[in-house]
Design an enzyme around this catalytic site. Sequence first.
Site, PDB file in Angstrom:
ATOM      1  N   GLY A  58      23.499   4.145  23.720  1.00 50.69           N
ATOM      2  CA  GLY A  58      23.853   5.382  24.390  1.00 50.69           C
ATOM      3  C   GLY A  58      23.439   5.041  25.851  1.00 50.69           C
TER       4      GLY A  58
ATOM      5  NE  ARG B 151      22.937  24.178  20.450  1.00 49.87           N
ATOM      6  CZ  ARG B 151      22.045  25.248  20.862  1.00 49.87           C
ATOM      7  NH1 ARG B 151      21.227  24.830  21.636  1.00 49.87           N
ATOM      8  NH2 ARG B 151      21.982  26.367  20.314  1.00 49.87           N
TER       9      ARG B 151
ATOM     10  CD  GLN C 195      14.436   7.031  14.679  1.00 45.15           C
ATOM     11  OE1 GLN C 195      13.696   7.192  15.567  1.00 45.15           O
ATOM     12  NE2 GLN C 195      15.764   6.601  14.567  1.00 45.15           N
TER      13      GLN C 195
ATOM     14  CG  ASP D 220      10.196  17.946  32.440  1.00 46.20           C
ATOM     15  OD1 ASP D 220      10.957  18.837  32.280  1.00 46.20           O
ATOM     16  OD2 ASP D 220       9.790  17.002  31.547  1.00 46.20           O
TER      17      ASP D 220
ATOM     18  NE  ARG E 167      15.064  16.418  35.910  1.00 43.86           N
ATOM     19  CZ  ARG E 167      15.389  16.673  34.793  1.00 43.86           C
ATOM     20  NH1 ARG E 167      14.884  17.513  33.823  1.00 43.86           N
ATOM     21  NH2 ARG E 167      16.581  16.091  34.242  1.00 43.86           N
TER      22      ARG E 167
ATOM     23  CG  HIS F 202      11.784  17.534  28.119  1.00 46.08           C
ATOM     24  ND1 HIS F 202      11.977  17.618  29.526  1.00 46.08           N
ATOM     25  CD2 HIS F 202      12.905  17.335  27.553  1.00 46.08           C
ATOM     26  CE1 HIS F 202      13.161  17.136  29.600  1.00 46.08           C
ATOM     27  NE2 HIS F 202      13.901  17.000  28.455  1.00 46.08           N
TER      28      HIS F 202
END
Length: 326
Positions: free
Chosen positions: A14, A92, A112, A159, A162, A187
């Site tokens: 990804g 989603r 997992q 977060d 940022r 998160h």
Amino acid sequence: MKTPVRVAVTGAAGQIGYAILFRIANGDLLGKDQPVILSLLDLPQAQKALNGVIMELNDCAFPLLAGVTPSDDPRVAFKDVDIAILVGSRPRGPGMERSDLLAANAEIFKVQGKALNDVAKRDVKVLVVGNPANTNAYIAMKSAPDLPKENFTAMLRLDHNRAVSMLSEKTGTPVKDIEKMAVWGNHSPSMYADYRNATAAGKPMPEAVNDEAWYKDTYLSAVGKRGAAIIEARGLSSAASAANAAIDHVRDWVLGTNGKWVSMGVPSDGSYGVPEDVMFGVPCTCENGKYTRVKGIEMDEFSKGRIQHTLNELLEEQAAVADLLK
Ligand code: NAI
């Protein structure tokens, strides 16, 4: 030559995978003298793309990359790993409710977690990035009863980074001179970026900002909604910054923070009124491969309210997946 460290990355084909693998192989995760073996997990339908990524990794001829293997089976990918960065998760889809998303991911992280329990090193360090990251990490932890709980963490570092960057911009203080920032909770936009103990070049942050209305009305929601702002601007969710945050989180956990505070999602020990085991963002310091929560931070009414708000959201997420964990 040091013994190579085995690092598993899931969702490796990804976007975050593409942003993180080359940096790990380049020594950004564990240092420029530490060889790594990458063990990459993705779904069967992503194996072709994953092989392309491996071709590119090989084409970089990284001196520290001691091996790289693809798999679509967590029990193969997690065999004897020292570090597992769990990025792959179910996005989603159209018409999908939040509860459906939680359930779909719960299933992934249950499998997992169990695989880690059965085949990973006993001191494996696990970082969950795939959303909903805190609850996914909680599920993996609960599905791995033979591993110590403190091996499981969730990513709040994006977060945190940022939050620091926006305070740097507001106060004109270089990022390196900002300390003691704390991001609490989930998160998600409910997180609480707490600047009360932070300092800007030694000065208390609330004084350096000198604009409480900005902090409460603009800043907190800007940090919380930064992910959405990036999707709006880029048409894709944050990938390079998420990969960078994952590297920061694991590197600091392994190599230490030298007294600096970092925010990590860790299973609660009951402190700050957060029930035990809830995977909750807290300020930590790291030393000798272990994290320690910063204790004794005083809470004012505003902070108590914010922490309760983000905690309530996490408790709701946990309740939504409780049946799957039975
Ligand atoms: P992406 O959709 O580009 O890649 C996800 C990859 O995971 C795909 O290759 C997919 O095939 C794989 N995958 C799906 N289910 C899997 C499974 N069961 N086992 C192994 N691999 C599986 O998504 P992207 O952009 O790389 O983001 C990945 C996740 O990270 C998303 O859940 C995203 O919401 C989350 N994220 C979390 C952040 C954080 O701060 N915690 C920040 C940014 C993203």
